[in-house]
Design a protein around this motif. Structure first.
Motif, PDB file in Angstrom:
ATOM      1  N   THR A  88       1.004  -1.351  -0.047  1.00 52.73           N
ATOM      2  CA  THR A  88       0.076   0.015  -0.285  1.00 52.73           C
ATOM      3  C   THR A  88       0.897   1.287  -0.041  1.00 52.73           C
ATOM      4  OG1 THR A  88      -1.731  -1.225   1.114  1.00 52.73           O
ATOM      5  CG2 THR A  88      -1.767   1.266   1.241  1.00 52.73           C
ATOM      6  N   THR A 140      -5.163   1.867   0.017  1.00 49.21           N
ATOM      7  CA  THR A 140      -4.659   2.744  -0.853  1.00 49.21           C
ATOM      8  C   THR A 140      -5.336   4.042  -0.743  1.00 49.21           C
ATOM      9  OG1 THR A 140      -3.790   0.938  -2.123  1.00 49.21           O
ATOM     10  CG2 THR A 140      -3.757   3.389  -2.894  1.00 49.21           C
ATOM     11  N   TYR A 162      -2.663   0.578   6.033  1.00 51.05           N
ATOM     12  CA  TYR A 162      -2.271  -0.191   4.929  1.00 51.05           C
ATOM     13  C   TYR A 162      -2.938  -1.484   4.999  1.00 51.05           C
ATOM     14  CZ  TYR A 162       1.961   2.869   4.358  1.00 51.05           C
ATOM     15  OH  TYR A 162       2.907   3.810   4.240  1.00 51.05           O
TER      16      TYR A 162
END
Ligand SMILES: Nc1nc2c(c(=O)[nH]1)N[C@H]1C(S)=C(S)[C@@H](COP(=O)(O)OP(=O)(O)OC[C@H]3O[C@@H](n4cnc5c(=O)[nH]c(N)nc54)[C@H](O)[C@@H]3O)O[C@H]1N2
Ligand SMILES: Nc1nc2c(c(=O)[nH]1)N[C@H]1C(S)=C(S)[C@@H](COP(=O)(O)OP(=O)(O)OC[C@H]3O[C@@H](n4cnc5c(=O)[nH]c(N)nc54)[C@H](O)[C@@H]3O)O[C@H]1N2
Ligand SMILES: [Mo]
Length: 821
Positions: free
Chosen positions: A177, A342, A336
């Protein structure tokens, strides 16, 4: 002064300093009992490997054995400090149960053999699979804990020599991420900030990041700022009362999985109160109007209802961030590994872009890494990307890479993005991947939904190679086990979260026949007879330094440019931050200082994805949206997690770490001081929930999710009501599974987590599940074995109960181990 007892005082004594001053030196040292510093034969330079901070250290060697470690006072990262894991963890190198010979499966049992026999078997199986079923039947799953040279070699073998698209790292579980948030905002991976920004910041925001426990030395830096003149103010976003939360000016404890709503409200408030650097936004970004439009729908009152955080606290957070002159933000697994990973991490980048807080001292975003060498997995393209942040979807990038390797571009797969780990595992499960090589990771403890993982890794028809230092839960399932050397026993480079490259040199011989991972990969390539287009052996390098030289060429002209570095240079100067090249011979403290990004359509690493669905955008769409290669303000709406608490499973279940253990404990579980400090699994529950469930401190409870359960002693802690926390460190290598579980494996947190991931980064959601809890038996006055110095510190009556049993520590470990059986 270093602390006398690093277990009791993990952050040591304070060396206060003021804003803009250099962080004072404090050298920490631990030597084996009976060894005095002057008796050490050699000090061999290296860096820490039980987190991503990259603390410079020297390994003490006496009579050919490692006898301790010492922080390097001159190192830019730690100025001499080491955390408890690094002070004690090296003892695992000497553990009597190290793997010292290769093992192969015969008649169902793993038996010792020699290297030729083991490697012949690996070559025979992979060669036959390649011939019969093609490259896509082979998969490689690697780590964030090897060296740069090892990843680059593995990437060349998998993507170049074999031509399979199925290569990824456990970095997928860790910092996928971070990489994808950086790509979405800046067009390319690469950490913008520097740890030195901590020295200058007036506000530090920590998002889902328990820095005190997971980057303990960096937290010491923050504590030293807090103890000095003009201390920064801290914002913490975490559903637990972590040590970070306790020191923060403002602690927001949102419902797990609601981060996007919170961030959108903060952004809305920044816009509403015009805390926007319009000149910066105009000159350097695209997407402002869309961001304003989307976030406008999140007034603090709406976010408050979603996150269950008071609206005034959300406004206060925006005020804190909006008033900052030098803002540092750090982001980690609470974002994450949570819902909309994201999407959320990108909103932190957006705060910095809106406020023009990038590229100058004290203004930095740190999308953190977790593992010591995760950065290198990503740079080298062993992480489900292409080498040196190249774009798989850009034919010129693929041609460049093929030319470097002297291979036909058609041999380098680029028909689709490199396969992510969770998909690799699905292919294994479905049977299309028949040969899987796992290096330096322990998926049978660290992947979600373990029952299923055990099933597909032991599947008929799969040939499984496991390369490790110890007999792990995963190695148990292998057809061939390859014994590896580890830190201190091999040479290579690695790069931490703020792009600092360290050289780690071999200090001692590996035990028995264990070999460096690089030697194993190269030996495999030679035995397979891989050749480049001129018939030379491929890869064209044959040791760590020649691999590094090859990597320098691969990275030249890319953002992660190492061309100005060499082993010699790293030996003499210690850590250097990339890019280090002709233009930046001293390295580069901060990226994007000039407001230029690696986001041009011809240079970017990715054309980006839709933040809700993860659907990749095409080159034309990217060119149209961002023709000049500016930073991108990308907005996203809140979408609730797939699995939320309900009548049957009323708690939100989150999992994570404690200060004293590292992951599946293969190293920290073999260091007596660390083992004692956190000997056994526990579950954290809030006082109000404990009362409602009739749970007392130390009671043995069962936490059950849809997929499985864990039995553990309850710790009544400062976790948010409605949330349960279970550390994921405790698997099965050190317990008798049959005795421990009445037929059910119930110790590893990942028995309970779901096989679900962020659609953009494909990182599994280890922090979004629903569970219920019930008492199995009373604790009998014995408290939970959870550490008391950390987020798991007891609160209320539990604290008194724990206090009353202090001094019984030595016998406790045993009681607890028996207690949970
Ligand atoms: N001691 C120690 N240090 C380590 C490691 C280790 O195993 N042990 N591992 C290293 C590695 S590989 C990594 S990746 C890092 C990880 O470092 P961190 O990310 O700091 O550690 P975690 O405990 O996984 O998660 C951090 C916090 O996220 C919070 N959280 C959970 N769900 C949510 C949510 O929905 N929203 C928000 N805002 N917060 C949430 C948890 O309460 C937890 O305190 O640590 C590195 N350092
Ligand atoms: N529930 C839950 N699950 C999680 C997480 C969570 O927060 N919650 N966090 C995730 C994260 S962020 C991470 S990073 C992963 C970590 O998950 P894993 O990578 O599976 O955990 P480790 O225990 O670090 O495994 C590394 C293995 O490599 C071996 N090893 C160490 N050094 C070397 C070496 O030099 N060479 C070789 N060949 N082997 C070596 C070790 O003995 C160990 O078996 O777990 C993930 N899983
Ligand atoms: Mo990680």
């Amino acid at each position: 002064m270093p602390s006398k007892d690093p277990i009791a005082e993990p952050w040591g004594t304070r060396t206060p300093y003021g804003s803009g001053q250099p962080w004072p030196v404090r050298v920490d040292l631990h030597l084996a009992r009976g060894v005095a510093p002057h008796e050490v034969d050699r000090w061999v330079p290296s860096a820490s490997i039980l987190h991503s901070n990259g603390d410079g250290l020297d390994i003490a060697v006496k009579d050919g054995r490692i006898v301790g470690v010492r922080g390097r006072g001159e190192d830019r990262v730690n100025r001499g400090r080491l955390d408890p894991k690094d002070l004690y963890g090296w003892q695992a190198n000497h553990s009597p149960d190290r793997l010292t010979r290769p093992l192969v499966r015969r008649g169902g049992e793993l038996v010792e053999t020699d290297w030729d026999t083991a490697m012949d078997l690996v070559v025979e199986h992979s060669g036959r699979t390649l011939e019969d079923r093609g490259a896509s039947a082979l998969g490689f799953y690697t780590s964030g804990q090897l060296f740069l040279e090892e990843y680059y070699t593995l990437a060349a073998i998998a993507h170049g020599a074999i031509g399979t698209n199925h290569l990824d790292g456990n970095t997928r579980l860790c910092t996928a991420t971070a990489a994808s948030a950086l790509k979405e905002s800046f067009g390319c991976d690469g950490q913008p900030g520097s740890y030195e920004d901590i020295d200058h910041a007036d506000v530090i925001a920590l998002y889902g990041h328990n820095m005190a426990e997971t980057q303990a030395v960096l937290w010491s830096r923050v504590l030293d700022r807090l103890a000095g003149a003009n201390p920064p103010r801290l914002l913490c976003v975490d559903p637990r009362a972590t040590p970070v939360a306790r020191r923060s000016t403002l602690h927001l404890a949102p419902r797990p999985g609601t981060n996007v709503a919170l961030m959108n409200a903060i952004l809305r408030e920044l816009v509403r109160t015009d805390r926007v650097d319009h000149a910066y936004v105009e000159a350097h970004t695209v997407g402002y109007e869309e961001l304003v439009r989307v976030t406008a729908a999140y007034p603090p009152e709406r976010a408050a209802a979603i996150c269950d955080v008071p609206a005034r606290e959300i406004s206060a957070a925006a005020e804190l961030l909006g008033g900052a002159e030098r803002l540092v933000s750090t982001v980690l697994q609470g974002f994450y590994q949570s819902n909309q990973a994201t999407g959320t991490a990108v909103q932190v980048n957006n705060v910095h872009l809106l406020r023009g807080m990038l590229g100058r001292p004290g203004a930095g975003v740190l999308q953190m890494n977790g593992q010591p060498t995760a950065e290198n997995t990503r740079e080298c393209g062993a992480d489900g990307d292409l080498t040196a942040f190249r774009n798989w979807n850009n034919d010129r990038h693929v041609r460049e890479l093929a030319a470097l390797w002297n291979l036909d571009p058609l041999r380098v797969p680029h028909y689709a993005p490199p396969t992510h780990a969770m998909q690799i595992m699905r292919y294994v499960e479905k049977g299309s991947i028949r040969f899987l090589w796992i290096s330096a990771t322990n998926p049978a403890a660290s992947l979600p939904d373990l029952r299923r993982v055990r099933e597909f890794l032991s599947k008929e028809g799969l040939f499984l190679v496991v390369q490790d230092v110890f007999m792990t839960e995963t190695a148990e399932l292998a057809d061939v086990v390859l014994p590896a050397a580890t830190l201190g026993e091999k040479t290579g480079t690695f790069t931490n979260s703020d792009r600092t490259v360290h050289l780690s040199e071999k200090a001692v011989e590996p035990p028995g026949e264990a070999r460096p991972d690089l030697d194993i990969f190269l030996d495999y390539a030679r035995r397979m007879g891989f050749r480049d287009d001129d018939g030379r052996p491929f890869p064209q390098w044959d040791d760590a330094e020649s691999a590094f030289e090859a990597w320098k060429r691969a990275s030249q002209g890319r953002p992660c440019d190492y061309s100005g570095l060499s082993y010699e240079r790293l030996r003499s100067t210690g850590g250097v931050q990339w890019p280090c090249n002709e233009q930046n011979p001293e390295g580069t403290p901060r990226l994007y200082a000039d407001g230029r990004f690696w986001a041009g359509p011809d240079e970017c690493e990715s054309y980006g994805k839709d933040l809700v669905t993860g659907a990749p955008l095409e080159e034309e769409e990217y060119r149209a949206a961002n023709p000049r290669g500016l930073a991108m303000l990308k907005a996203v709406d809140f979408v609730p997690p797939h699995e939320t608490p309900d009548r049957e499973y009323p708690y939100a279940l989150i999992t994570g770490r404690t200060l004293y253990q590292f992951h599946t404990r293969t190293k920290t579980g073999r260091a007596p001081e660390l083992r004692r400090a956190a000997p056994e699994v526990w579950v954290e529950i809030a006082p109000s929930d404990a009362r409602a469930e009739g749970i007392g401190e130390g009671d043995v409870v069962e936490v059950r999710a849809r997929r499985g359960a864990v039995r553990a002693r309850a710790r009544i802690s400062g976790v948010r009501p409605g949330v349960l926390f279970v550390p994921f460190h405790y698997g099965y290598w050190d317990v008798d599974v049959a005795a421990a579980s009445d037929g059910e494996r119930a110790r590893a947190a990942n028995e309970m987590t779901a096989d679900d991931w962020d659609p953009v980064s494909k990182q599994p959601l280890f922090k979004t599940a629903a569970a219920r809890v019930r008492v199995l038996s009373r604790g009998g006055g014995r408290p939970s074995p959870a550490p008391t110095t950390t987020a798991s510190a007891p609160v209320g009556e539990a604290a008194e109960a724990v206090e009353a049993t202090r001094g019984e520590a030595d016998t406790l470990e045993q009681c607890h181990r028996e207690g949970t059986r």
